[in-house]
Design an enzyme around this catalytic site. Structure first.
Site, PDB file in Angstrom:
ATOM      1  N   ASP A 197       0.852  -1.177   0.000  1.00  0.00           N
ATOM      2  CA  ASP A 197       0.000   0.000   0.000  1.00  0.00           C
ATOM      3  C   ASP A 197       0.896   1.238   0.000  1.00  0.00           C
ATOM      4  O   ASP A 197       2.122   1.142   0.045  1.00  0.00           O
ATOM      5  CB  ASP A 197      -0.930  -0.033   1.224  1.00  0.00           C
ATOM      6  N   GLU A 203     -10.610   6.746   4.516  1.00  0.00           N
ATOM      7  CA  GLU A 203      -9.607   6.095   5.356  1.00  0.00           C
ATOM      8  C   GLU A 203      -9.670   6.592   6.796  1.00  0.00           C
ATOM      9  O   GLU A 203     -10.752   6.793   7.355  1.00  0.00           O
ATOM     10  CB  GLU A 203      -8.222   6.246   4.712  1.00  0.00           C
TER      11      GLU A 203
END
Length: 609
Positions: free
Chosen positions: A274, A472
């Protein structure tokens, strides 16, 4: 179906090319910088294997033609062979997680939480196919989707990226999405990426990038299970997760990446990190590089410091702390995906079939998105037969999200954190615009308390409330600062501790003005139909009690007209909750509270409730 990554002829091509590569060329293939930190010349000089756009990062005026031009430049640089550089086509990656929402004018589909409520795998496949074509129209090859997280705590800011708290439901969507996105790996498909490996939805207190404490069997049955059908369907890439499992970060977890994913599950594609995900493994970036490569990550999303990553990895190989065999395994997997996808046989992006296609954001895709909206809405209450509404009724439309496509679309739309306004989302319809098209006597109120509500003028009010966009960790709902301090010290040591976001769950909707607005209208004797726009189920008992009808609309995307299709009874409600709905702001661990509405609940227009 046959796994495209298991082919003898393809493997021969991979080995032939791998044998011709030097160490610099191999490490370059393992490197993925962000576009703002990497020029076309860099791609050739450092043999870069992939480039990405971070959230909100776009070329030019952010139109499809700008994206195609950019990808042409990168592709041509990657294919300029000379004595120092081999021609290996570059993969360009984006977060197109609910349509290609990075680009102006794109069709924005409902976020996964809404699609989960449809219980319709065929729809999921068609949404993935339509998204793939809009991605291809911009010259892009790869999307970091689908998310297969099984969200177990609605405090988590990424709950809306999860189809369900039920791993069986999540798993039922995995193969259809992958098949819709990748197709037959021809001109109609793009590379899919399942994420985040693994356990991202199971963190304590729902803290983004936090700690998932679970036995191996619990991890297998809850969080790993949805990946099996995706791998069986031939998904080409997997993204590692920021979270920890029993105290160890997944980006450095050899057991999970190499032994379980690549070994037990037989995944033959490549694993990508990521965004700067390896930074959390150690205070020493050099050590973090070695730990993550040896754990089994194959390609590294290193947004800015990619040249330092290259230097460190070369040093590791030269010192023997990362064996060359591990480098060869990573590059072999990357080349395998590029050959399987047919990337070596495809022309430059601007010469491909779907590039700059006039159907981008067109009527066909928007019709599909409208269908997805209709099927995703869940009717939670309908007393006094408030629904359906007669088209001839005098309707007052109010609320901060009534005429705001930005609120409808949520995060990962145009910008990483989404858009706060209506005009940033080009095309589509707001909830108000959808109502206005069907109901000639509807009026939009811009007063925050709808003081213009008059029972002599209006028969019913439609009030659209809910969360504003987030993405997020910025969307985490924090149970308390004391918890955050403790969790932060456990999870991240002294590195990059996320500051508490500061919201509590009972104020997540909430904006007290939402309830005040509903009560202001009902106090005048006007029945209220409330539409909740949100990225998760929320404790809304007061709002629910004050409303005659209540609809969970999730984050429906650009096509608000799909909501008006149901308000007026043109279609019936068929959405069913993919998450249990909490009674209050107490414990919300999945399955650990008596729900107000159980998973699977949803009324139809003929039901009394």
């Amino acid at each position: 179906m046959n796994n495209p990554l298991k082919d003898a002829a393809l493997e021969a091509k991979v080995e032939q090319l791998l044998a011709a590569m030097n160490l610099d060329q191999k490490i370059g293939q393992m490197t993925q910088p962000e576009r703002m930190a990497c020029t076309a010349q860099d791609v050739k000089e450092f043999h870069i294997g992939s480039v990405l756009s971070g959230g909100g990062s776009c070329p030019g005026a952010n139109l499809p033609a700008d994206w195609v031009d950019m990808n042409d430049a990168y592709w041509m640089a990657s294919m300029e062979a000379d004595e120092e550089h081999l021609a290996i086509p570059l993969l360009y990656g984006v977060d197109a997680i609910h349509g290609h929402g990075n680009v102006r004018g794109a069709t924005v589909f409902p976020h996964n939480i809404g699609l989960g409520a449809t219980r319709d795998p065929d729809l999921i496949q068609r949404v993935a196919q339509a998204t793939a074509r809009e991605i291809l129209a911009t010259g892009v090859d790869w999307t970091f989707a689908p998310t297969l997280a099984v969200a177990r705590n609605i405090h988590w800011g990424r709950t809306y990226e999860s189809y369900s708290e039920d791993p069986v439901l999540v798993g039922s969507y995995a193969a259809p999405f992958v098949q819709g996105m990748q197709g037959n790996l021809g001109e109609d498909g793009v590379v899919a990426c399942v994420k985040h490996w693994v356990g991202d939805g199971g963190t304590t207190h729902g803290i983004d990038q936090g700690e998932t404490t679970a036995t191996r069997d619990e991890l297998l049955t809850t969080h790993i299970a949805p990946y099996r059908p995706a791998i069986d369907a031939g998904v080409l890439t997997v993204m590692a997760s920021f979270n920890s499992w029993n105290g160890d970060k997944c980006h450095g977890h050899r057991q999970l990446i190499t032994e379980v994913l690549k070994g037990e599950l037989g995944f033959e594609g490549f694993v990508i990190s990521d965004w700067d995900g390896i930074d959390y493994l150690s205070k020493s970036y050099y050590d973090a590089v070695g730990m993550s490569v040896n754990a089994g990550i194959d390609m590294f999303m290193v947004s800015v410091d990619w040249q330092q990553f290259i230097r460190h990895l070369r040093t590791h190989v030269e010192k023997g702390s990362v064996p060359l065999s591990r480098i060869d395994d990573a590059v072999r997997r990357i080349l395998r995906v590029k050959f399987a996808f047919g990337l070596f046989d495809k022309p430059r992006p601007s010469e491909r079939h779907w590039s700059n296609h006039p159907g981008f954001g067109g009527a066909e895709q928007r019709k599909l998105a409208r269908e997805a909206v209709r099927k995703s809405l869940v009717l939670l209450k309908n007393s006094n037969a408030a629904l359906p509404i007669e088209r001839s009724a005098r309707i007052l439309v109010a609320g901060k999200s009534a005429h705001n496509r930005g609120h409808q679309c949520g995060g990962f739309t145009i910008a990483w954190q989404g858009a706060e306004d209506n005009d940033s989302i080009e095309g589509g319809t707001s909830v108000w615009e959808g109502i206005q098209e069907l109901a000639p006597h509807a009026v939009l109120s811009d007063d925050p308390l709808a003081k213009d509500a008059d029972p002599e003028r209006y028969d019913v009010a439609v009030v659209v409330i809910g969360e504003k966009p987030y993405a997020e960790g910025m969307g985490d709902v924090r149970p308390g600062d004391d918890v955050i301090v403790q969790a932060g010290s456990q999870i991240r040591g002294e590195m990059k501790v996320l500051e508490p976001y500061g919201r509590t769950l009972d104020h997540a909707v909430a904006h007290p003005e939402d309830l005040a607005l509903i009560k202001s209208i009902t106090a005048k004797g006007i029945p209220v139909v409330t539409i909740l726009v949100s990225g998760r189920p929320l404790p809304v008992a007061p709002e629910l009690a004050a409303s005659d009808a209540f609809i969970a609309a999730w984050l429906p995307g650009s096509e608000g007209q799909g909501i008006s299709d149901l308000l007026f009874g043109d279609y019936d409600f068929q959405g069913r909750l993919a998450f249990a709905w909490p009674k209050d702001a107490g414990s919300v661990e999945s399955g650990n509270y008596p729900p107000l509405f159980p998973r699977g609940f949803g009324l139809s227009l003929g039901d009394v409730g």
